[in-house]
Structure formats: C-alpha cells, structure tokens
Design an enzyme around this catalytic site. Structure first.
Site, PDB file in Angstrom:
ATOM      1  CG  HIS A   1      16.462  -2.620  87.286  1.00  0.00           C
ATOM      2  ND1 HIS A   1      17.502  -2.574  86.391  1.00  0.00           N
ATOM      3  CD2 HIS A   1      16.526  -1.445  87.976  1.00  0.00           C
ATOM      4  CE1 HIS A   1      18.166  -1.438  86.523  1.00  0.00           C
ATOM      5  NE2 HIS A   1      17.593  -0.737  87.484  1.00  0.00           N
TER       6      HIS A   1
ATOM      7  CB  CYS B   1      23.997  -1.626  87.498  1.00  0.00           C
ATOM      8  SG  CYS B   1      25.497  -1.144  88.401  1.00  0.00           S
TER       9      CYS B   1
END
Length: 321
Positions: free
Chosen positions: A218, A249
């Site tokens: 990420h 998430c």
C-alpha cells in the site's frame, strides 16, 4: 498455480507478474456499491489491456462486505482470454464451497500476522485461523482449484506496532504443511519500509527456500513504489496493485490505497522490466473506475501520463516581464 506460474518459469529474468486487485481490495472499502454488470465491464477491460492475473473478488460474508456480495455473478460474466488467471479470497469452508461452484482458478486463504488485527478482520484468533485452513483447502482442491496463502499486516500492525516475526514464520510453516508455497505478504496499512521489506523477504527465504513470494503493498505513507524497488532487488517478481491506487482495509485504522497499477507499470517499464500489460489500456481502466465511483483516484499516471507524453507549447502561458 496452473498456467500462470508454469509459464513464469520460462520467462526472462526481467519479467514481472502484476496482479490486479482493484475489484477486490479496491472496492471493499468503498461505500458506493458498483453493479455487477459494471464490474464485469471493468474486468473485461482489464483483460483486454493485457492483465493476465486478477484477484477478482472475495467470498466473505455479504453482510461483512456487501460490496462483494455479487462474487459468483461477476465471475460468471468475465470474458477470459488465453492465460487469464482469476483468484478470489476465501475465508472459510462456506466461502470455499461458494468459490468451488464458480470458474475461479484459485482461492486465497488469508490470516493476519498480528493477533489483534486477525480478531478484527476475521473475528478469530491466529490459532483458530490456522486450524481452519485444512478443510478450506480440501474443498478447493477437490474442485480443482489452486490454493494460495495470504497474510495481512505482515510489515506492521496499526494496533500492535511491530509484528512478531515468530507469528509470521509459524503462519508460513502452516501453509507449507498444507502444500501451499505461494505466499502473499500483505502491507495492509502501508507500514512497510524498504528496510523491513528487505529483512522480511530474506527471513522467509532463509527459512523456506522454495517459497514463491508476492508483495501486496500500500502507498499509505508514500513509499509503496520504493518498497517495490527493494522487492525487485531481492528477486521478487510478483506484485499486487490496484487500478488508480484504489483500496484499503475496512477493518484497519488508517488504511488507504494500494500501490497504483498504472504507476507500477510505468516504474517497471522505465526500469527495464516487462509485464505484458499495455500502460494506456491500464490508464483507461482506472478512468473507468473513477467514473464508476464518481470520485478522483490518487494514481499519478492518470493525471500526468508517461514522461514522453508531449504537449503543445501554445497550451500554456508564456512568462511575462
């Protein structure tokens, strides 16, 4: 893995596999639910651009992630090409049974490396997750599906901080005991750094010489592509990415988007690597996703284009004075 990894063995050393995860990791955090028909359109556009490997969806509970409740419908509508390889997250036996009835090629098991995040993400302990692997694997393999192993917060946990590497080792050991050697290291909240990526890759290679590593990075703190460069230096040739930099998430504080597919493709091409994916086509995919979500995505290639994209000098003002 079937066709995907078999062909990888014969490719040149400058080949990198890019796994598109935009319709799974990208959409799971979005409040807007994209209709199945639009998802299929986006996925077919991905395949047309040369994307061979796509993590399409997840067979989690529709109540937990309603954005992916249409997993079977979406998989049924995809127009495959030669070499297309489709995977999905499979959290439990019920999810495995749903996946087994579809045309998905592989199921991805997943578990968090930190106890706290595993309880938030899967509502169970690490030990309970490991104990639940075997029946899921049995269902998937009985249906002829490949099985891969995934980890979350592999480089740091937003609740616990530095991860306990003994947890990571026992999780990977559990996967290997089940004959799973394809392992994804998930940087769920962008806590990976060049140093801990290098250390973690070397640690796992030391303990598991046959491991096939995939980095799921990420860009939360702006070093996602720097971590890719370190992964490449360490011999990793497989990376997840998301169109437009979409993702995050829903069960982790501070989670933001994955590394951007178009930005990754640009970095790899300018560094001498091949992916088989058309950059222009990938940019078109990201634009389609932007339009579907009705919001601007963070990918930089979307705005700037390749470095040799030329512009008319008449399009900008001339300095005065």
């Amino acid at each position: 893995m079937k066709d995907a990894n078999q062909s990888q063995a014969t490719r040149a050393g400058n080949w990198v596999d890019v796994v598109e995860v935009g319709t799974r990791d990208g959409l799971q955090i979005e409040s807007r639910i994209i209709p199945a028909a639009r998802k299929i359109e986006i996925l077919n556009k991905m395949i047309a651009s040369g994307m061979r490997e796509i993590e399409v969806t997840s067979f989690v509970s529709p109540k937990a992630v309603p954005q992916l409740a249409d997993a079977a419908e979406v998989l049924a509508g995809i127009e495959r090409r030669a070499g297309t390889y489709l995977s999905a997250l499979v959290p439990n036996v019920k999810g495995a049974e749903r996946a087994a009835a579809t045309g998905v090629d592989a199921g991805m098991l997943f578990i968090s490396v930190s106890e706290t995040h595993n309880r938030k993400n899967l509502n169970r302990s690490i030990d309970d997750s490991i104990a639940g692997f075997a029946p899921v694997v049995e269902v998937l393999r009985a249906a002829g599906k490949d099985v891969m192993g995934g980890t979350a917060v592999a480089f740091g946990c937003p609740f616990e901080g530095e991860i306990d590497q003994s947890n990571l080792l026992r999780i990977v050991h559990a996967y290997f005991d089940l004959g799973i050697d394809h392992i994804t290291l998930g940087d769920t909240t962008g806590m990976a750094t060049p140093n801990n990526v290098r250390q973690t890759v070397r640690l796992l290679r030391q303990h598991f010489p046959g491991i096939k590593l995939n980095l799921h990075l990420h860009n939360t703190r702006g070093v996602g592509l720097a971590n890719v460069v370190v992964g490449l230096e360490e011999g990793v040739r497989r990376f997840d990415s998301s169109c437009g930099g979409l993702g995050g998430c829903p069960f982790a504080a501070g989670a933001t988007g994955n590394i951007c597919t178009e930005d990754l493709l640009y970095l790899l091409a300018e560094s001498g690597y091949e992916t088989g994916i058309d950059l222009g086509g990938a940019i078109d995919v990201a634009l389609m996703m932007e339009q579907s979500l009705e919001k601007r995505l963070p990918g930089q290639m979307l705005r700037a284009g390749p470095r040799l994209k030329l512009h008319s000098a008449d399009a900008v003002p001339t300095a005065a004075g």
